[in-house]
Design a protein around this motif. Sequence first.
Motif, PDB file in Angstrom:
ATOM      1  N   ILE A  81     -62.896 -50.994  53.136  1.00  7.67           N
ATOM      2  CA  ILE A  81     -62.487 -49.554  52.497  1.00  7.67           C
ATOM      3  C   ILE A  81     -61.915 -48.797  52.934  1.00  7.67           C
ATOM      4  CG2 ILE A  81     -62.071 -49.559  50.185  1.00  7.67           C
ATOM      5  CD1 ILE A  81     -61.541 -52.626  50.686  1.00  7.67           C
ATOM      6  N   MET A  82     -60.708 -48.401  53.752  1.00  4.34           N
ATOM      7  CA  MET A  82     -60.934 -46.893  54.489  1.00  4.34           C
ATOM      8  C   MET A  82     -61.465 -45.899  53.607  1.00  4.34           C
ATOM      9  SD  MET A  82     -57.779 -45.680  55.464  1.00  4.34           S
ATOM     10  CE  MET A  82     -56.394 -47.425  56.274  1.00  4.34           C
ATOM     11  N   PHE A  83     -61.402 -45.830  52.392  1.00  2.71           N
ATOM     12  CA  PHE A  83     -62.144 -44.980  51.920  1.00  2.71           C
ATOM     13  C   PHE A  83     -63.005 -45.500  50.345  1.00  2.71           C
ATOM     14  CE2 PHE A  83     -59.762 -42.363  54.583  1.00  2.71           C
ATOM     15  CZ  PHE A  83     -60.221 -41.095  54.706  1.00  2.71           C
ATOM     16  N   ILE A  84     -64.463 -44.862  49.632  1.00  6.68           N
ATOM     17  CA  ILE A  84     -65.030 -45.414  49.034  1.00  6.68           C
ATOM     18  C   ILE A  84     -63.825 -45.109  47.447  1.00  6.68           C
ATOM     19  CG2 ILE A  84     -65.948 -43.674  48.197  1.00  6.68           C
ATOM     20  CD1 ILE A  84     -67.843 -45.763  47.174  1.00  6.68           C
ATOM     21  N   LEU A 111     -72.915 -65.350  48.195  1.00 12.77           N
ATOM     22  CA  LEU A 111     -71.696 -64.273  48.782  1.00 12.77           C
ATOM     23  C   LEU A 111     -72.027 -63.571  49.807  1.00 12.77           C
ATOM     24  CD1 LEU A 111     -69.639 -63.946  45.664  1.00 12.77           C
ATOM     25  CD2 LEU A 111     -69.066 -65.426  47.127  1.00 12.77           C
ATOM     26  N   PRO A 112     -72.278 -64.179  50.642  1.00 13.50           N
ATOM     27  CA  PRO A 112     -72.514 -63.487  51.961  1.00 13.50           C
ATOM     28  C   PRO A 112     -71.695 -63.004  52.821  1.00 13.50           C
ATOM     29  CG  PRO A 112     -72.157 -65.357  53.004  1.00 13.50           C
ATOM     30  CD  PRO A 112     -72.441 -65.334  51.400  1.00 13.50           C
ATOM     31  N   MET A 113     -71.444 -61.716  52.049  1.00  6.39           N
ATOM     32  CA  MET A 113     -70.170 -60.522  52.127  1.00  6.39           C
ATOM     33  C   MET A 113     -70.789 -59.460  51.978  1.00  6.39           C
ATOM     34  SD  MET A 113     -67.548 -60.810  48.475  1.00  6.39           S
ATOM     35  CE  MET A 113     -67.209 -59.334  48.767  1.00  6.39           C
ATOM     36  N   VAL A 114     -70.127 -58.060  52.744  1.00  7.28           N
ATOM     37  CA  VAL A 114     -70.538 -56.398  53.008  1.00  7.28           C
ATOM     38  C   VAL A 114     -69.362 -56.374  52.836  1.00  7.28           C
ATOM     39  CG1 VAL A 114     -71.132 -55.096  54.556  1.00  7.28           C
ATOM     40  CG2 VAL A 114     -72.426 -57.335  54.858  1.00  7.28           C
ATOM     41  N   VAL A 115     -69.325 -54.572  51.992  1.00  6.72           N
ATOM     42  CA  VAL A 115     -68.171 -54.359  51.727  1.00  6.72           C
ATOM     43  C   VAL A 115     -68.727 -52.895  52.620  1.00  6.72           C
ATOM     44  CG1 VAL A 115     -65.851 -53.666  50.477  1.00  6.72           C
ATOM     45  CG2 VAL A 115     -67.658 -55.590  49.799  1.00  6.72           C
ATOM     46  N   ARG A 116     -67.962 -52.643  53.219  1.00  6.82           N
ATOM     47  CA  ARG A 116     -67.945 -51.353  53.909  1.00  6.82           C
ATOM     48  C   ARG A 116     -67.249 -49.845  53.613  1.00  6.82           C
ATOM     49  NH1 ARG A 116     -66.407 -51.592  59.617  1.00  6.82           N
ATOM     50  NH2 ARG A 116     -67.266 -49.005  58.926  1.00  6.82           N
ATOM     51  N   VAL A 117     -67.641 -49.106  52.914  1.00  7.20           N
ATOM     52  CA  VAL A 117     -66.837 -48.077  52.558  1.00  7.20           C
ATOM     53  C   VAL A 117     -67.336 -46.753  53.024  1.00  7.20           C
ATOM     54  CG1 VAL A 117     -66.220 -49.346  50.472  1.00  7.20           C
ATOM     55  CG2 VAL A 117     -68.414 -48.230  50.022  1.00  7.20           C
ATOM     56  N   PRO A 118     -66.243 -45.588  53.270  1.00 13.84           N
ATOM     57  CA  PRO A 118     -66.843 -44.487  53.485  1.00 13.84           C
ATOM     58  C   PRO A 118     -66.310 -43.495  52.750  1.00 13.84           C
ATOM     59  CG  PRO A 118     -65.799 -45.473  55.466  1.00 13.84           C
ATOM     60  CD  PRO A 118     -64.930 -46.509  53.963  1.00 13.84           C
ATOM     61  N   ALA A 119     -67.904 -42.422  52.422  1.00 13.67           N
ATOM     62  CA  ALA A 119     -67.644 -42.093  51.055  1.00 13.67           C
ATOM     63  C   ALA A 119     -68.053 -40.588  51.227  1.00 13.67           C
ATOM     64  CB  ALA A 119     -69.049 -42.586  50.657  1.00 13.67           C
ATOM     65  N   GLY A 120     -67.700 -39.873  50.216  1.00 12.29           N
ATOM     66  CA  GLY A 120     -68.304 -38.157  50.257  1.00 12.29           C
ATOM     67  C   GLY A 120     -67.284 -37.163  50.694  1.00 12.29           C
TER      68      GLY A 120
END
Lengths: 324, 328
Positions: A81-84, A111-120
Motif C-alpha cells: 500500500i503506497m502510504f499507510i 492467511l500467509p500474507m504481508v501488507v507493506r505500508v510506508p508510514a511516518g
Amino acid sequence: MKKMTYAEGIREAMRFKMREDPNVILFGEDVGKFGGCFGVSAGLWEEFGDERIRDTPISEGAIVGAAVGSAACGIKPIAEIMFIDFITVGMDQLVNQAAKMRYMFGGEINLPMVVRVPAGAGIGAAAQHSQSLEAWLTHVPGLKVVYPSNAQDAYGLLLTSIDDQNPVVFIENKVLYSMQNDVDENELKPIPLGKARIAREGTDVTIITYGRQVYDSLEAAEILAKDGISAEVIDLRTLYPLDKETIFSSVEKTHKVVLVSEECKRGAYTGEIAAMIAEERFYECDAPIKRIGALNTPIPFATDLERYVVPNARDIELAVKSLF
Amino acid sequence: MKIANEQLKEMYLTMLKIRKFEKSASELFAAGKIPGFVHLYIGEEAVATGACANLREDDYITSTHRGHGHIIAKGGDLKYMMAELFGREDGYCKGKGGSMHIADATKGILGANGIVGAGHNIAVGSGLAIQHRKTDQVCVCFFGDASTNQSTFHEALNLASIWKLPVIFVCENNGYGISVSQKRHQAIADVSVRATAYNMPGITVDGNDLFAVYEAVNEAVARARKGQGPTLIECKTYRYRGHFEGDPVVYRPEGELEAWMRKDPIPKVEKYLLENGVMTEEEMKQLNDDVDKMVEEAIEFAEKSPLPSLESALKDVYSDIVEEGRVR
C-alpha cells in the motif's frame, strides 16, 4: 560488515523469498517497472516479470482483498500500500476480513500474507501522507504488526513475516528508506517476530521505542550519558506480538520508563505499553511512566511546523531528565 | 442444453436441501434455539444450485450474509452447518462464526461474509491464486444487488477484467438492499449493464429458472477455465423471508411476495423432471422424505453437540499465539 539501506534490506528480503518460493508474489500500485513509489521494489520486475510483480489499479480495497483471497487459496502474497494513510481505503479487507478469517472460520483458513505500508512524517508530505497508525493496527486481534528500524532488521523481519501463517502488517518508515546501516552479512537471516532488540544498554532509565525514533532515542541517550544518566534503549522491532519479557527485565533494572513513538500521543500504542507496565510492574517503577509522541494534530506541511509537531531527541532528553 | 438425468436429480436434491434446511432454521430461530442473526435463502434456491452445479470440488466460491444456500450447493455438510448455527463445538467454525461466517476450506468455500461487498475482492484474490498456479479452477463470487453499489464491486470487476481472472460474478438480484428496493438504490434496472464498464460479458437471466442459471454459468465457467476472463451474471430472484429473521417486512408492496411465489423455482423443476421422465412422483416424494430426514439428523447432531469450551475462545486468533484468558 557491509553497507545496506533500509529499502535495500526490504527489497533483498523480497528477492530472497521470491527466488526461494515460487508462490511468493508482490503486487501494489506502481511496484512493477516503476519500482514502487519509494523505489523499494526497483529491479524486482526485471527479475521476476509481470506475473509475480504486478502493478494494480489504484484500488486499495482490491489490493488488500486480493491478498486475502489469494492467501486463503494457498499462495503467499506481499501487498504494497503506497502510504499507510491509504490503508483506510482497504481497511475493511484488513480488519474485517484478514484479521478475522482464521478465528471466525474456526482455524480452518490461514492467511500467509504481508501488507507493506510506508508510514511516518518527515518528508513534507502533509496530513494525508505522513501518519503513524500503529495504534489502529495493533488494536485489532488477528494482525501481527512489525516495524523495523534498520536494514538488518528489515531484512530479517520481512523474511519471517513472509513465512508467517498470519496476516502481517509490515510498517516501513519512509524517512529511513535511504538510510544506510552496517549490516552483518553472516546475520542476514530470519529474525523471530516478537523479539525486541536492546539498541543501547543502560542502567538508569528504559527508553522503549521503534522505527525512526530509535535514532532520536539513541541521540538523546548519548546526550544523557554526558550528564551522567545511563539510558537503555529498546527497539521493539515487532509491535505485536510484543516482547514483554525484554521490556519487563529492563524496567526491573532501571525502574524508570519513557516511551517514544511518532504517533500522535492521544490513543497511541505507547499508551497500551505504559498501561501494561503500570498493571504488571507498578511496584518496579519509582517514577511516573512518560510518553513522548507527536502533538495531537494532523501532520502539517511546512517544514518547521512538521518538525514542531513530531517528537525529537530533545523531547526525549527532557522527558528523561524530568524523572530524576 | 442437455443435462444428464443424474445431474438433474442432484440439482433437485440440492434445492430441496436448501429449502428444507432454511425452513427449519426459520423455525429454530423463532423457537430461540439459534442466536444472533439469520438471513434465509428461501426463494433463491435456483441461483446457488444452478451456479454450483457447474463447479468441481476444487473450485472456489465466495458467499454473503445470506450464505446457507451457497454453502449447501457447494457441498457443505448440513450437520456441521446446523451445529454452527446453534453455536456448538462441532459446527464448521467450532461455534466461533455462526450463520454469517461458515467456511469449508476442503470444499473451496471461502466463507460466508457479514460485510456487504467484501466477497468481490476476495474472489479476485482467489482468481489471482488460480492464475498464478496455472490451473483451470474457477471462483464463483455470489453477491446481492445492493452490494453492486459498494466500491468493492467496481474495484473487483475492474481488476478481474484487466488481469483476465477466472472469476464468475453471480449477482442475486432479489430486489432489495435490506429494506430499500432496487429502484430506490440504483438508477439501473439490470445490474448486468455494469459489465460494459469493465469490458466483460454481462447477462441477465431469470434467477428462478434453474436451467437458465445453469446455462449462463456453464458458459461463463467454460470461458474462465480457458483463461478468457470474468463474466457478470445477474439472476433476478426474490427472497420470501425478510432481510433477516425477525424483519417485520414493512417495505414490500402488497401482492409482491405472492406474485413471486407463483414463480417458485422448485415446482418448475419438479414439473420438468416429471414431464421428461427423469423422476416419478413416488421418487420425488421419497427424495423429499430423505431430505426431511437429513435435516432432522442435522438438528439432532447440532442439539447433541457440546457447547464450546471457554478456553476455545482464545484459540485460532493466530496460528501460533494463544491469547491470555481471564480468571473469574
